[in-house]
Design a protein around this motif. Structure first.
Motif, PDB file in Angstrom:
ATOM      1  N   ALA A   1      34.841  29.904  38.564  1.00  0.00           N
ATOM      2  CA  ALA A   1      33.456  29.680  38.129  1.00  0.00           C
ATOM      3  C   ALA A   1      32.493  29.868  39.294  1.00  0.00           C
ATOM      4  O   ALA A   1      31.414  30.465  39.140  1.00  0.00           O
ATOM      5  CB  ALA A   1      33.310  28.288  37.526  1.00  0.00           C
ATOM      6  N   ALA A   2      32.871  29.383  40.476  1.00  0.00           N
ATOM      7  CA  ALA A   2      32.004  29.531  41.651  1.00  0.00           C
ATOM      8  C   ALA A   2      31.860  30.998  42.046  1.00  0.00           C
ATOM      9  O   ALA A   2      30.749  31.473  42.332  1.00  0.00           O
ATOM     10  CB  ALA A   2      32.571  28.717  42.819  1.00  0.00           C
ATOM     11  N   MET A   3      32.962  31.737  42.050  1.00  0.00           N
ATOM     12  CA  MET A   3      32.896  33.150  42.443  1.00  0.00           C
ATOM     13  C   MET A   3      32.101  33.965  41.426  1.00  0.00           C
ATOM     14  O   MET A   3      31.287  34.825  41.795  1.00  0.00           O
ATOM     15  CB  MET A   3      34.303  33.724  42.589  1.00  0.00           C
ATOM     16  N   ALA A   4      32.322  33.716  40.143  1.00  0.00           N
ATOM     17  CA  ALA A   4      31.578  34.447  39.116  1.00  0.00           C
ATOM     18  C   ALA A   4      30.095  34.101  39.162  1.00  0.00           C
ATOM     19  O   ALA A   4      29.244  34.960  38.921  1.00  0.00           O
ATOM     20  CB  ALA A   4      32.160  34.147  37.735  1.00  0.00           C
ATOM     21  N   SER A   5      29.774  32.840  39.478  1.00  0.00           N
ATOM     22  CA  SER A   5      28.371  32.449  39.601  1.00  0.00           C
ATOM     23  C   SER A   5      27.699  33.161  40.769  1.00  0.00           C
ATOM     24  O   SER A   5      26.539  33.587  40.666  1.00  0.00           O
ATOM     25  CB  SER A   5      28.263  30.933  39.792  1.00  0.00           C
ATOM     26  N   HIS A   6      28.398  33.317  41.872  1.00  0.00           N
ATOM     27  CA  HIS A   6      27.852  34.057  43.009  1.00  0.00           C
ATOM     28  C   HIS A   6      27.578  35.514  42.622  1.00  0.00           C
ATOM     29  O   HIS A   6      26.556  36.080  43.018  1.00  0.00           O
ATOM     30  CB  HIS A   6      28.815  34.001  44.187  1.00  0.00           C
TER      31      HIS A   6
ATOM     32  N   SER B   1      45.864  33.003  42.395  1.00  0.00           N
ATOM     33  CA  SER B   1      45.855  34.417  42.022  1.00  0.00           C
ATOM     34  C   SER B   1      45.428  34.586  40.570  1.00  0.00           C
ATOM     35  O   SER B   1      44.671  35.500  40.235  1.00  0.00           O
ATOM     36  CB  SER B   1      47.245  35.030  42.234  1.00  0.00           C
ATOM     37  N   VAL B   2      45.892  33.698  39.700  1.00  0.00           N
ATOM     38  CA  VAL B   2      45.435  33.713  38.305  1.00  0.00           C
ATOM     39  C   VAL B   2      43.935  33.418  38.258  1.00  0.00           C
ATOM     40  O   VAL B   2      43.176  34.077  37.524  1.00  0.00           O
ATOM     41  CB  VAL B   2      46.212  32.697  37.460  1.00  0.00           C
ATOM     42  N   GLY B   3      43.486  32.445  39.038  1.00  0.00           N
ATOM     43  CA  GLY B   3      42.063  32.126  39.075  1.00  0.00           C
ATOM     44  C   GLY B   3      41.223  33.269  39.600  1.00  0.00           C
ATOM     45  O   GLY B   3      40.120  33.523  39.112  1.00  0.00           O
ATOM     46  N   LEU B   4      41.743  33.997  40.593  1.00  0.00           N
ATOM     47  CA  LEU B   4      41.024  35.158  41.113  1.00  0.00           C
ATOM     48  C   LEU B   4      40.916  36.247  40.059  1.00  0.00           C
ATOM     49  O   LEU B   4      39.885  36.927  39.947  1.00  0.00           O
ATOM     50  CB  LEU B   4      41.744  35.695  42.350  1.00  0.00           C
ATOM     51  N   LEU B   5      41.972  36.401  39.255  1.00  0.00           N
ATOM     52  CA  LEU B   5      41.916  37.377  38.169  1.00  0.00           C
ATOM     53  C   LEU B   5      40.867  36.961  37.133  1.00  0.00           C
ATOM     54  O   LEU B   5      40.134  37.813  36.611  1.00  0.00           O
ATOM     55  CB  LEU B   5      43.296  37.497  37.516  1.00  0.00           C
ATOM     56  N   VAL B   6      40.777  35.671  36.833  1.00  0.00           N
ATOM     57  CA  VAL B   6      39.740  35.184  35.920  1.00  0.00           C
ATOM     58  C   VAL B   6      38.359  35.487  36.490  1.00  0.00           C
ATOM     59  O   VAL B   6      37.461  35.970  35.785  1.00  0.00           O
ATOM     60  CB  VAL B   6      39.898  33.671  35.676  1.00  0.00           C
ATOM     61  N   ALA B   7      38.173  35.229  37.786  1.00  0.00           N
ATOM     62  CA  ALA B   7      36.888  35.513  38.428  1.00  0.00           C
ATOM     63  C   ALA B   7      36.572  36.994  38.422  1.00  0.00           C
ATOM     64  O   ALA B   7      35.409  37.400  38.312  1.00  0.00           O
ATOM     65  CB  ALA B   7      36.901  34.996  39.869  1.00  0.00           C
TER      66      ALA B   7
ATOM     67  N   ARG C   1      29.697  30.658  33.603  1.00  0.00           N
ATOM     68  CA  ARG C   1      30.068  29.947  32.381  1.00  0.00           C
ATOM     69  C   ARG C   1      31.261  30.611  31.701  1.00  0.00           C
ATOM     70  O   ARG C   1      32.168  29.931  31.208  1.00  0.00           O
ATOM     71  CB  ARG C   1      28.873  29.901  31.431  1.00  0.00           C
ATOM     72  N   ALA C   2      31.279  31.939  31.697  1.00  0.00           N
ATOM     73  CA  ALA C   2      32.410  32.659  31.104  1.00  0.00           C
ATOM     74  C   ALA C   2      33.687  32.386  31.888  1.00  0.00           C
ATOM     75  O   ALA C   2      34.760  32.185  31.304  1.00  0.00           O
ATOM     76  CB  ALA C   2      32.119  34.154  31.066  1.00  0.00           C
ATOM     77  N   ALA C   3      33.577  32.376  33.213  1.00  0.00           N
ATOM     78  CA  ALA C   3      34.758  32.111  34.039  1.00  0.00           C
ATOM     79  C   ALA C   3      35.302  30.712  33.772  1.00  0.00           C
ATOM     80  O   ALA C   3      36.521  30.508  33.684  1.00  0.00           O
ATOM     81  CB  ALA C   3      34.404  32.269  35.518  1.00  0.00           C
ATOM     82  N   SER C   4      34.401  29.745  33.645  1.00  0.00           N
ATOM     83  CA  SER C   4      34.831  28.380  33.356  1.00  0.00           C
ATOM     84  C   SER C   4      35.516  28.294  32.001  1.00  0.00           C
ATOM     85  O   SER C   4      36.548  27.630  31.849  1.00  0.00           O
ATOM     86  CB  SER C   4      33.622  27.444  33.396  1.00  0.00           C
TER      87      SER C   4
END
Length: 246
Positions: free
Chosen positions: A77-82, A152-158, A165-168
């Motif tokens: 969520a933080a990376m996608a928000s950036h 790594s899964v979280g990075l793929l989500v980002a 919001r979508a990432a979350s």
């Protein structure tokens, strides 16, 4: 020097949002305290594979959920928000590469994970008499591989989400099925045969069940460690190829 400054800024942003530290510290510690204070949690139980519930289920549960929450919800969520706010685009046009911000975010989240894991292990020992991991080598190896796999899964989500919001939302949608199918809500020993095998091939379930084994003195199963290594490699490579800075 620049990485240090970025990490300090990201740490301040992390701590400034009251929801993040409260969630990261409160949920795992509350799990440990609430269930750890129940009577007979230190006695072996057939429901937990003949192990005592506190070291054989509750403490590994707190650690696994901590890492999963950071990796699958807060970090992406933080990376996608950036990206959504144009921070990554502006960095790309500056002498500072956007990858430094990614590294800073990882350092902040890994630092938070380390602090809370120590709080669970040491605080649990002092407050509840929680036994230290009986197989420290397997415990540390699981922590490293589990953290790599889940982040790594979280990075793929980002990489795939267009907004914070979508990432979350995507991270949450990944997180809860892993809880249900990974032997987290219901101990693996009580799952049907097919689901029992599935619990060891999902990254959260593999992390949790490997932590259970190492905490009670046995080395994690090879399948669990291989699963974590494969998820870390595959998801990390795919995320690196599809990640967009803009």
């Amino acid at each position: 020097m620049m990485l240090t400054r970025l990490t300090a800024v990201e740490a301040k942003l992390f701590l400034r949002d009251p929801g993040a530290p409260i969630t990261v510290i409160g949920v795992p510690v509350a799990l440990l305290l609430v269930f750890g204070l129940m009577p007979d949690n230190g006695r072996p139980s057939d429901d937990f594979g003949g192990q005592a519930p506190l070291p054989g289920f509750i403490a590994p549960l707190a650690v696994a959920i901590l890492i999963a929450m950071l990796a699958l919800t807060l970090f992406p969520a933080a990376m996608a928000s950036h990206r959504e706010k144009g921070v990554l685009r502006r960095l790309a046009a500056s002498p500072v590469p956007p990858s430094r911000l990614l590294a800073a975010q990882l350092l902040v989240n890994l630092g938070a994970a380390l602090v809370v894991v120590l709080l669970i292990v040491v605080g649990g020992r002092l407050a509840l008499g929680l036994a230290l991991p009986a197989n420290p080598g397997g415990f540390l190896l699981t922590l490293v591989l589990g953290t790599l796999a889940l982040f790594s899964v979280g990075l793929l989500v980002a990489a795939l989400a267009s907004t914070g919001r979508a990432a979350s939302g995507i991270g949450t949608a990944v997180f809860f099925p892993m809880l249900a199918l990974g032997g987290v809500w219901v101990p693996k020993e009580q799952l049907p045969g097919v689901l029992r095998g599935l619990a060891d091939v999902l990254p959260l379930g593999a992390t949790f069940n490997a932590l259970r084994s190492s905490w009670t003195g046995t080395f994690p199963a090879p399948l669990q460690l291989i699963t974590l290594a494969v998820f870390a490699l595959v998801c990390g490579v795919v995320a690196a190829r599809v990640f967009r800075w803009e």
